[in-house]
Design a protein around this motif. Structure first.
Motif, PDB file in Angstrom:
ATOM      1  N   ARG A 155       0.867  -1.172   0.000  1.00 51.09           N
ATOM      2  CA  ARG A 155       0.000   0.000   0.000  1.00 51.09           C
ATOM      3  C   ARG A 155       0.908   1.228   0.000  1.00 51.09           C
ATOM      4  O   ARG A 155       1.838   1.326   0.812  1.00 51.09           O
ATOM      5  CB  ARG A 155      -0.901   0.034   1.245  1.00 51.09           C
ATOM      6  CG  ARG A 155      -1.806  -1.186   1.398  1.00 51.09           C
ATOM      7  CD  ARG A 155      -2.979  -1.171   0.422  1.00 51.09           C
ATOM      8  NE  ARG A 155      -3.869  -2.301   0.648  1.00 51.09           N
ATOM      9  CZ  ARG A 155      -3.735  -3.493   0.070  1.00 51.09           C
ATOM     10  NH1 ARG A 155      -2.703  -3.698  -0.762  1.00 51.09           N
ATOM     11  NH2 ARG A 155      -4.585  -4.468   0.306  1.00 51.09           N
ATOM     12  N   GLY A 156       0.650   2.173  -0.913  1.00 52.31           N
ATOM     13  CA  GLY A 156       1.455   3.384  -0.963  1.00 52.31           C
ATOM     14  C   GLY A 156       2.849   3.140  -1.501  1.00 52.31           C
ATOM     15  O   GLY A 156       3.100   2.184  -2.248  1.00 52.31           O
ATOM     16  N   ASP A 157       3.791   3.994  -1.095  1.00 50.22           N
ATOM     17  CA  ASP A 157       5.191   3.917  -1.559  1.00 50.22           C
ATOM     18  C   ASP A 157       6.104   3.863  -0.336  1.00 50.22           C
ATOM     19  O   ASP A 157       6.649   4.881   0.096  1.00 50.22           O
ATOM     20  CB  ASP A 157       5.521   5.133  -2.425  1.00 50.22           C
ATOM     21  CG  ASP A 157       6.875   4.997  -3.117  1.00 50.22           C
ATOM     22  OD1 ASP A 157       7.674   4.124  -2.703  1.00 50.22           O
ATOM     23  OD2 ASP A 157       7.132   5.765  -4.058  1.00 50.22           O
ATOM     24  N   PRO A 158       6.262   2.681   0.265  1.00 44.84           N
ATOM     25  CA  PRO A 158       7.028   2.606   1.517  1.00 44.84           C
ATOM     26  C   PRO A 158       8.498   2.986   1.365  1.00 44.84           C
ATOM     27  O   PRO A 158       9.078   3.565   2.289  1.00 44.84           O
ATOM     28  CB  PRO A 158       6.862   1.149   1.949  1.00 44.84           C
ATOM     29  CG  PRO A 158       6.476   0.418   0.707  1.00 44.84           C
ATOM     30  CD  PRO A 158       5.716   1.378  -0.127  1.00 44.84           C
ATOM     31  N   ASP A 159       9.108   2.672   0.227  1.00 45.10           N
ATOM     32  CA  ASP A 159      10.526   3.000   0.068  1.00 45.10           C
ATOM     33  C   ASP A 159      10.751   4.503   0.095  1.00 45.10           C
ATOM     34  O   ASP A 159      11.675   5.003   0.764  1.00 45.10           O
ATOM     35  CB  ASP A 159      11.057   2.401  -1.245  1.00 45.10           C
ATOM     36  CG  ASP A 159      11.107   0.881  -1.205  1.00 45.10           C
ATOM     37  OD1 ASP A 159      11.406   0.334  -0.124  1.00 45.10           O
ATOM     38  OD2 ASP A 159      10.849   0.245  -2.236  1.00 45.10           O
ATOM     39  N   ALA A 160       9.917   5.247  -0.625  1.00 43.74           N
ATOM     40  CA  ALA A 160      10.042   6.709  -0.619  1.00 43.74           C
ATOM     41  C   ALA A 160       9.745   7.271   0.766  1.00 43.74           C
ATOM     42  O   ALA A 160      10.430   8.192   1.239  1.00 43.74           O
ATOM     43  CB  ALA A 160       9.091   7.306  -1.657  1.00 43.74           C
ATOM     44  N   ALA A 161       8.732   6.716   1.427  1.00 46.19           N
ATOM     45  CA  ALA A 161       8.374   7.205   2.759  1.00 46.19           C
ATOM     46  C   ALA A 161       9.488   6.956   3.759  1.00 46.19           C
ATOM     47  O   ALA A 161       9.749   7.798   4.636  1.00 46.19           O
ATOM     48  CB  ALA A 161       7.083   6.538   3.223  1.00 46.19           C
ATOM     49  N   LEU A 162      10.152   5.824   3.659  1.00 45.42           N
ATOM     50  CA  LEU A 162      11.266   5.527   4.565  1.00 45.42           C
ATOM     51  C   LEU A 162      12.445   6.466   4.328  1.00 45.42           C
ATOM     52  O   LEU A 162      13.187   6.797   5.252  1.00 45.42           O
ATOM     53  CB  LEU A 162      11.702   4.072   4.394  1.00 45.42           C
ATOM     54  CG  LEU A 162      10.764   3.030   5.018  1.00 45.42           C
ATOM     55  CD1 LEU A 162      11.048   1.641   4.459  1.00 45.42           C
ATOM     56  CD2 LEU A 162      10.925   3.022   6.539  1.00 45.42           C
ATOM     57  N   THR A 163      12.619   6.885   3.099  1.00 41.62           N
ATOM     58  CA  THR A 163      13.724   7.791   2.772  1.00 41.62           C
ATOM     59  C   THR A 163      13.563   9.141   3.458  1.00 41.62           C
ATOM     60  O   THR A 163      14.551   9.766   3.879  1.00 41.62           O
ATOM     61  CB  THR A 163      13.813   7.987   1.248  1.00 41.62           C
ATOM     62  OG1 THR A 163      14.020   6.724   0.626  1.00 41.62           O
ATOM     63  CG2 THR A 163      14.960   8.920   0.882  1.00 41.62           C
ATOM     64  N   THR A 164      12.326   9.590   3.615  1.00 42.97           N
ATOM     65  CA  THR A 164      12.079  10.925   4.182  1.00 42.97           C
ATOM     66  C   THR A 164      11.607  10.898   5.632  1.00 42.97           C
ATOM     67  O   THR A 164      11.427  11.963   6.234  1.00 42.97           O
ATOM     68  CB  THR A 164      11.022  11.655   3.333  1.00 42.97           C
ATOM     69  OG1 THR A 164       9.808  10.885   3.328  1.00 42.97           O
ATOM     70  CG2 THR A 164      11.514  11.820   1.890  1.00 42.97           C
TER      71      THR A 164
END
Length: 696
Positions: A155-164
């Motif tokens: 669900r969503g974009d976890p990799d991008a969210a973890l980056t920020t």
């Protein structure tokens, strides 16, 4: 019928089978001895991969009492099956060390065992692979994880969210292979009578076993009867049909006499299943106040060459906490190892160790109390499916558990409490387990003397199923529990789902209630008249279960642990365990407490002791007995308490109950590991928590 007004459900009714068990009248599988009985003892492969090139049966057949030596060259042929583990003695190929490759049948168990030890087998051995590691080149994505969940979700974009994300926790956790070790080892007595087969077996599902065995021997299910009125524990190991059942039936067919086969404790480590070892990477991204932004959980596991069994390790992360970005994955590698199967709280037990350990690490990174962190991440609905929860009282369990445990005022600083040589620490973790209900059927008969007989092919694996079904039936019939007799454990009774997945009571109880309601209606039409032959009614819940409304149905709980760690030796003792659960309506508080406490004890065992060690050179588990494979005993449980909240949930079943057989195990290992970190400052991410991991 007269109305009594007496309510049985919710009362602490004593076990209705207690007298049979304490007096020895309860007959377990191995205690059945038909006439002309003979004994079978299996021969296991001593290589982990290869082919059998010669079996020296001639010398064995000359031994005293030996009736037959059966191997792939002379064994009766079985029908093809999707489960290659059950193709017993059908091929010269060896897929793992310990696989059954022959069986000796003799007049006495001693003769059979001695002769089996004399059987000489020559192999063309091949290089084997038993090395489970995340970077294994043959790791693959299974189509699904058991029983029928998606392998991966996002669900969503976890990799991008973890980056920020302002705060990120990124760690790998591991759990070892663990073997189910019920008090009663597996055993089967097989008896052919013409075209019919009777099996006395220690199984968690008589109906399910019959449906698997019958086609193997080219028979309709009606020609197979499985009898299992008493089972001395299972922990999931007696759900699947294992090779010894097929071997006993095959041997009995070959020699034309009833055959008794007992699986030794050592053999159980090869052929009756185990929990796969796991390696799990968990990444949590959060705001500085601990509110989750992203969650990923990647699980790596093993299965056998013969059968794909994918433990649902990461599925619990899909619904546990609120986070807009999330991903779970499962990867599997086929190795020359025995096939893993179900073990109490499959998926949830290892998966929650990783997730709840990571949540503790996030709490520390954010400077938030671990209880409060979980409360802040409480979802309003199932984060994975979007379905509403039928009921969810995790926060209430955490609050009540904290109050009872004395969590308030806890100093979060690791290593801050010490008494003499003992470092003291406390930890918390959440628990959860899904609430399932499967189709089942039941029959109930009113007797002329005012008694009632309830019949259902359920399994009582020592959990008290007979007792709670007695209570459920008594209330549905509006009769005293003492007038109700419950028959279980026989495939000749109305079909019932197996005992597993904490769905037994909910599934069987629904069928029993519906059958009782039908009987009450029939008696009403008769004006209460019961003829000499009695009055019967039956029910099948298939349509009801298929038509139930869609909800996310789960039980929840909170586990609290206090440990003491010797500062010099690293010896860890659990001083206190406390669990608080929300599991719908509790049918019987006496049997319920037993289940919760037993599950928590098993979780303690998982945290500190249980570990099956693979010998890579020989491809076998080294510690295959109780001398070396350790499980928690009473001396390891100093102070353990289980409580539950009053919870009403109208979306479950007629009783309003949730399964409780597995949830007690879930989260306990993480609570203990979190407490060990609080005591020592050492974070253990690889179970079990051994001395060498703490003393550095």
């Amino acid at each position: 019928m007269t109305t009594t007004g007496i309510r049985s459900v919710g009362g602490a009714l004593d076990r209705v089978d207690a007298l049979e068990k304490v007096t020895g009248r309860a007959r377990y599988a191995y205690e059945n001895s038909p006439r002309e009985l003979v004994y079978a003892f299996p021969v296991q492969a001593t290589v982990a991969k290869g082919e059998i090139v010669h079996v020296g049966v001639d010398a064995v057949l000359k031994q005293p009492g030996v009736i037959a030596a059966i191997w792939h060259g002379n064994a009766p042929r079985l029908a093809p099956s999707d489960d290659d583990e059950l193709a017993v003695l059908q091929s010269r190929r060896v897929a793992y060390r310990g696989q059954y490759i022959a069986v000796v049948v003799a007049e006495t168990p001693e003769d059979a065992r001695e002769a089996a030890g004399m059987l000489r087998v020559e192999y063309a051995a091949e290089d084997h692979d038993v090395d489970m590691r995340p970077d294994h080149p043959r790791m693959y994505r299974p189509d699904h994880v058991n029983p029928n969940f998606q392998s991966d979700t996002q669900r969503g974009d976890p990799d991008a969210a973890l980056t920020t994300a302002p705060v990120v926790v990124d760690h790998t956790y591991s759990t070892p292979a663990e073997h189910n070790n019920p008090m009663e080892p597996h055993a089967t007595v097989a008896l052919w009578d013409g075209d019919g087969l009777t099996l006395f077996d220690s199984t968690q599902g008589a109906s399910a076993l019959r449906s698997v065995i019958a086609p193997l021997f080219g028979m309709p299910p009606a020609q197979v009867r499985v009898i299992a009125p008493y089972i001395g524990g299972g922990f999931g190991s007696k759900i699947e049909v294992h090779p010894h059942v097929v071997l006993a039936a095959l041997a009995a067919k070959q020699v034309g006499r009833p055959v008794k086969l007992a699986v030794t404790r050592q053999q159980m480590f090869a052929i009756t299943g185990y929990r796969t070892p796991t390696v799990q990477r968990v990444r949590l991204g959060a705001e500085t106040d601990g509110r989750l932004i992203a969650v990923t959980h990647d699980a790596f596991e093993q299965t056998s060459i013969l059968v794909e069994f994918a433990e649902p390790t990461a599925i619990v992360t899909r619904m546990m906490y609120a986070a807009p970005h999330r991903r779970t994955t499962h990867r599997l590698v086929r190795l020359n190892v025995p096939t893993p199967t179900w073990m109490r709280a499959p998926g949830e037990a290892p998966g929650m160790f990783a997730l709840e350990s990571a949540m503790d690490e996030l709490a520390i990174a954010c400077g938030v109390d671990p209880v409060e962190l979980r409360v802040r991440n409480e979802p309003a609905k199932d984060p994975d499916t979007g379905l509403p929860f039928s009921s969810r009282n995790l926060v209430a369990c955490l609050r009540e558990g904290a109050r009872r445990f004395g969590w308030a005022g806890r100093d979060p600083e690791p290593g801050a409490r010490r008494v003499g040589r003992t470092l003291l620490g406390t930890g918390v973790a959440a628990s959860t387990y899904p609430t399932y209900r499967a189709p089942s059927s039941a029959r109930v008969r009113a007797e002329p003397d005012g008694r009632f007989t309830v019949s259902i092919a359920a399994a009582d694996i020592g959990t008290g199923a007979r007792t709670v079904l007695t209570q459920i039936a008594a209330d549905a019939l509006d009769a005293p529990a003492g007038l109700v007799h419950v028959e279980v454990g026989d495939s000749a009774l109305p079909w019932a789902v197996l005992a597993g997945g904490s769905m037994g009571t909910g599934s069987w109880g629904t069928a029993v209630v519906r059958a009782c309601e039908a009987l009450v209606a029939e008696l009403g039409r008769r004006g209460g008249d019961v003829p000499p032959g009695g009055v019967e009614a039956a029910a099948d819940t298939s349509q009801e279960v298929r038509g139930q409304a869609e909800f996310a149905r789960h039980a929840f709980g909170a586990q609290f642990a206090e440990v003491g760690v010797d500062a010099d030796t690293g010896e860890t003792r659990v001083h206190r365990l406390l669990g608080v659960f929300a599991a719908g309506r509790i049918i019987n508080p006496k049997t319920a407490r037993s289940q919760f406490v037993g599950g928590m004890t098993m979780g303690l065992s998982m945290a500190l002791m249980e570990e099956s060690v693979m010998d890579r050179e020989f491809g076998d588990y080294l510690n295959h007995d109780f001398a070396q494979y350790h499980v928690a005993a009473h001396a390891d449980v100093r102070d353990i308490e289980a409580f539950w909240l009053e919870e009403e949930d109208p979306h479950l079943n007629p009783m309003g109950s949730k399964g409780i057989g597995e949830i007690g195990t879930v989260g306990t290992a993480a609570a203990v590991a979190n407490a060990v970190h609080h005591a020592t400052g050492v974070r253990i991410r690889d179970l079990p928590i051994r001395l060498d991991k703490l003393v550095r």
